[in-house]
Design a protein around this motif. Sequence first.
Motif, PDB file in Angstrom:
ATOM      1  N   ASN A 100       0.839  -1.188   0.000  1.00 59.87           N
ATOM      2  CA  ASN A 100       0.000   0.000   0.000  1.00 59.87           C
ATOM      3  C   ASN A 100       0.880   1.246   0.000  1.00 59.87           C
ATOM      4  O   ASN A 100       1.858   1.327   0.728  1.00 59.87           O
ATOM      5  CB  ASN A 100      -0.910   0.014   1.230  1.00 59.87           C
ATOM      6  CG  ASN A 100      -1.956  -1.086   1.183  1.00 59.87           C
ATOM      7  OD1 ASN A 100      -2.398  -1.480   0.113  1.00 59.87           O
ATOM      8  ND2 ASN A 100      -2.343  -1.586   2.344  1.00 59.87           N
ATOM      9  N   GLY A 101       0.523   2.224  -0.831  1.00 57.11           N
ATOM     10  CA  GLY A 101       1.301   3.447  -0.923  1.00 57.11           C
ATOM     11  C   GLY A 101       2.460   3.385  -1.892  1.00 57.11           C
ATOM     12  O   GLY A 101       3.264   4.307  -1.959  1.00 57.11           O
ATOM     13  N   ALA A 102       2.544   2.296  -2.696  1.00 59.57           N
ATOM     14  CA  ALA A 102       3.697   2.139  -3.593  1.00 59.57           C
ATOM     15  C   ALA A 102       3.566   2.923  -4.890  1.00 59.57           C
ATOM     16  O   ALA A 102       4.550   3.131  -5.583  1.00 59.57           O
ATOM     17  CB  ALA A 102       3.911   0.658  -3.918  1.00 59.57           C
ATOM     18  N   GLY A 103       2.349   3.355  -5.249  1.00 61.62           N
ATOM     19  CA  GLY A 103       2.142   4.089  -6.494  1.00 61.62           C
ATOM     20  C   GLY A 103       1.281   3.366  -7.510  1.00 61.62           C
ATOM     21  O   GLY A 103       1.105   3.850  -8.629  1.00 61.62           O
ATOM     22  N   LYS A 104       0.703   2.226  -7.137  1.00 59.48           N
ATOM     23  CA  LYS A 104      -0.085   1.435  -8.081  1.00 59.48           C
ATOM     24  C   LYS A 104      -1.338   2.184  -8.534  1.00 59.48           C
ATOM     25  O   LYS A 104      -1.599   2.325  -9.732  1.00 59.48           O
ATOM     26  CB  LYS A 104      -0.501   0.098  -7.439  1.00 59.48           C
ATOM     27  CG  LYS A 104       0.646  -0.751  -6.936  1.00 59.48           C
ATOM     28  CD  LYS A 104       0.175  -2.102  -6.440  1.00 59.48           C
ATOM     29  CE  LYS A 104      -0.852  -2.040  -5.325  1.00 59.48           C
ATOM     30  NZ  LYS A 104      -0.317  -1.405  -4.094  1.00 59.48           N
ATOM     31  N   THR A 105      -2.122   2.655  -7.569  1.00 60.63           N
ATOM     32  CA  THR A 105      -3.381   3.308  -7.919  1.00 60.63           C
ATOM     33  C   THR A 105      -3.146   4.606  -8.672  1.00 60.63           C
ATOM     34  O   THR A 105      -3.870   4.931  -9.622  1.00 60.63           O
ATOM     35  CB  THR A 105      -4.213   3.570  -6.647  1.00 60.63           C
ATOM     36  OG1 THR A 105      -4.542   2.316  -6.044  1.00 60.63           O
ATOM     37  CG2 THR A 105      -5.492   4.323  -6.966  1.00 60.63           C
ATOM     38  N   THR A 106      -2.143   5.373  -8.275  1.00 59.09           N
ATOM     39  CA  THR A 106      -1.829   6.602  -8.996  1.00 59.09           C
ATOM     40  C   THR A 106      -1.516   6.307 -10.450  1.00 59.09           C
ATOM     41  O   THR A 106      -1.992   6.987 -11.365  1.00 59.09           O
ATOM     42  CB  THR A 106      -0.634   7.320  -8.342  1.00 59.09           C
ATOM     43  OG1 THR A 106      -0.967   7.651  -7.003  1.00 59.09           O
ATOM     44  CG2 THR A 106      -0.283   8.588  -9.097  1.00 59.09           C
ATOM     45  N   THR A 107      -0.717   5.279 -10.696  1.00 60.74           N
ATOM     46  CA  THR A 107      -0.380   4.895 -12.069  1.00 60.74           C
ATOM     47  C   THR A 107      -1.635   4.542 -12.854  1.00 60.74           C
ATOM     48  O   THR A 107      -1.805   4.967 -14.006  1.00 60.74           O
ATOM     49  CB  THR A 107       0.595   3.708 -12.065  1.00 60.74           C
ATOM     50  OG1 THR A 107       1.795   4.075 -11.375  1.00 60.74           O
ATOM     51  CG2 THR A 107       0.948   3.276 -13.478  1.00 60.74           C
ATOM     52  N   MET A 108      -2.535   3.784 -12.238  1.00 60.89           N
ATOM     53  CA  MET A 108      -3.748   3.370 -12.942  1.00 60.89           C
ATOM     54  C   MET A 108      -4.698   4.547 -13.175  1.00 60.89           C
ATOM     55  O   MET A 108      -5.368   4.617 -14.215  1.00 60.89           O
ATOM     56  CB  MET A 108      -4.439   2.260 -12.151  1.00 60.89           C
ATOM     57  CG  MET A 108      -3.622   0.970 -12.122  1.00 60.89           C
ATOM     58  SD  MET A 108      -4.388  -0.313 -11.121  1.00 60.89           S
ATOM     59  CE  MET A 108      -4.340  -1.689 -12.254  1.00 60.89           C
ATOM     60  N   ARG A 109      -4.755   5.464 -12.239  1.00 61.18           N
ATOM     61  CA  ARG A 109      -5.588   6.648 -12.429  1.00 61.18           C
ATOM     62  C   ARG A 109      -5.068   7.494 -13.598  1.00 61.18           C
ATOM     63  O   ARG A 109      -5.851   8.049 -14.374  1.00 61.18           O
ATOM     64  CB  ARG A 109      -5.622   7.482 -11.148  1.00 61.18           C
ATOM     65  CG  ARG A 109      -6.491   6.894 -10.045  1.00 61.18           C
ATOM     66  CD  ARG A 109      -6.450   7.758  -8.783  1.00 61.18           C
ATOM     67  NE  ARG A 109      -6.915   9.121  -9.062  1.00 61.18           N
ATOM     68  CZ  ARG A 109      -8.189   9.495  -9.039  1.00 61.18           C
ATOM     69  NH1 ARG A 109      -9.136   8.622  -8.755  1.00 61.18           N
ATOM     70  NH2 ARG A 109      -8.519  10.746  -9.284  1.00 61.18           N
ATOM     71  N   ILE A 110      -3.757   7.573 -13.735  1.00 62.37           N
ATOM     72  CA  ILE A 110      -3.176   8.291 -14.870  1.00 62.37           C
ATOM     73  C   ILE A 110      -3.541   7.594 -16.177  1.00 62.37           C
ATOM     74  O   ILE A 110      -3.860   8.254 -17.184  1.00 62.37           O
ATOM     75  CB  ILE A 110      -1.650   8.406 -14.718  1.00 62.37           C
ATOM     76  CG1 ILE A 110      -1.301   9.313 -13.528  1.00 62.37           C
ATOM     77  CG2 ILE A 110      -1.008   8.939 -15.995  1.00 62.37           C
ATOM     78  CD1 ILE A 110       0.174   9.327 -13.174  1.00 62.37           C
ATOM     79  N   MET A 111      -3.527   6.257 -16.169  1.00 62.49           N
ATOM     80  CA  MET A 111      -3.857   5.497 -17.373  1.00 62.49           C
ATOM     81  C   MET A 111      -5.215   5.873 -17.949  1.00 62.49           C
ATOM     82  O   MET A 111      -5.390   5.949 -19.168  1.00 62.49           O
ATOM     83  CB  MET A 111      -3.854   3.991 -17.060  1.00 62.49           C
ATOM     84  CG  MET A 111      -2.502   3.388 -16.850  1.00 62.49           C
ATOM     85  SD  MET A 111      -2.659   1.638 -16.462  1.00 62.49           S
ATOM     86  CE  MET A 111      -0.931   1.230 -16.229  1.00 62.49           C
ATOM     87  N   VAL A 112      -6.195   6.099 -17.056  1.00 63.19           N
ATOM     88  CA  VAL A 112      -7.565   6.343 -17.520  1.00 63.19           C
ATOM     89  C   VAL A 112      -7.966   7.811 -17.385  1.00 63.19           C
ATOM     90  O   VAL A 112      -9.149   8.142 -17.368  1.00 63.19           O
ATOM     91  CB  VAL A 112      -8.560   5.427 -16.779  1.00 63.19           C
ATOM     92  CG1 VAL A 112      -8.260   3.971 -17.092  1.00 63.19           C
ATOM     93  CG2 VAL A 112      -8.519   5.650 -15.268  1.00 63.19           C
ATOM     94  N   GLY A 113      -6.987   8.685 -17.302  1.00 65.23           N
ATOM     95  CA  GLY A 113      -7.249  10.114 -17.382  1.00 65.23           C
ATOM     96  C   GLY A 113      -7.804  10.763 -16.139  1.00 65.23           C
ATOM     97  O   GLY A 113      -8.243  11.924 -16.192  1.00 65.23           O
ATOM     98  N   LEU A 114      -7.780  10.088 -15.004  1.00 61.25           N
ATOM     99  CA  LEU A 114      -8.319  10.675 -13.774  1.00 61.25           C
ATOM    100  C   LEU A 114      -7.293  11.526 -13.035  1.00 61.25           C
ATOM    101  O   LEU A 114      -7.665  12.389 -12.236  1.00 61.25           O
ATOM    102  CB  LEU A 114      -8.837   9.566 -12.848  1.00 61.25           C
ATOM    103  CG  LEU A 114     -10.040   8.782 -13.367  1.00 61.25           C
ATOM    104  CD1 LEU A 114     -10.391   7.655 -12.400  1.00 61.25           C
ATOM    105  CD2 LEU A 114     -11.237   9.699 -13.583  1.00 61.25           C
TER     106      LEU A 114
END
Length: 308
Positions: free
Chosen positions: A36-50
Amino acid sequence: MITVEGLTKTYGGFRAVDDVSFVAQPGRVTGFLGPNGAGKTTTMRIMVGLTPPSHGRVTIGGHAYRDIPNPGRHVGVLLDASAQHAGRTGREVLTIGARTMGLPDSRVDEILEMVSLTPAEAKRRVRNYSLGMRQRLGVAHALLGDPSVLILDEPANGLDPAGIRWMRGLLKEYADRGGTVLLSSHLLHEVEQIADEMILIGRGRIVAQGDKKSLLSGQSASSLVTSLDNDALARALSDAGHSATPAGEGLRVDCETAEVGRAALAAGVVLTDLRSGAAGLEDLFLELTADTQREGHPAAATDQGGAA
């Protein structure tokens, strides 16, 4: 195909994603793994324009997500199973999605059956769903447009063992039909059972990537052994040039099981248990991300800021 090139995202002085590059190929399940906190969700949010990147770019099928017409027909996304209208029924959530994508209402029934939500459950309001049911509904919405790419963040969270097994089968079948699956998780044991390739991320940076065999190829060989005379076995192993240390009721030895067997045979020691003790993926990951595992690390505080 998903292509990530030099992706970086900073929040003030904190770098949530740090020069991340990788490719998720069609016909394969790519595990995106990290604490948790490694950057996974941020990367995925960038992928889909969020979330806008600070540097770098992501393309899906050669296009930025914002440039894909009717994106739900091409990219299925599940980032937060709880981010669904609590006052609507499961069927209503999917019906709105289907009509937005230009799909017939009959597609809703097909998807509800696919994710094993019963007609009675589909009529219930989302606020009355368990976390596992919300996950199924979220996966249903991601699959609604029959996309060629799936981007799923912690889709097994809240599922019982049967649900996790169902999820594994669903995603593996999807990839076998040529789909691209990017699956994030902090549950390495679950992902390594279905992932064709794994990307390990810690503190915003990729620390390793490849299939399981290549990731573990550099790990030192070791064995776990128990015998009727561990002391005699330890002496025999030492004479053969191997180190043996106590481990539970037996010994951990710094060599392959065949070498242990030879030493035991030469010493006339009866073995009662012998198995490979080589480090697994979890051990490798904890070693590579050791500096992110400490309680109270600043990364833990970024979950609310989109850096999970």
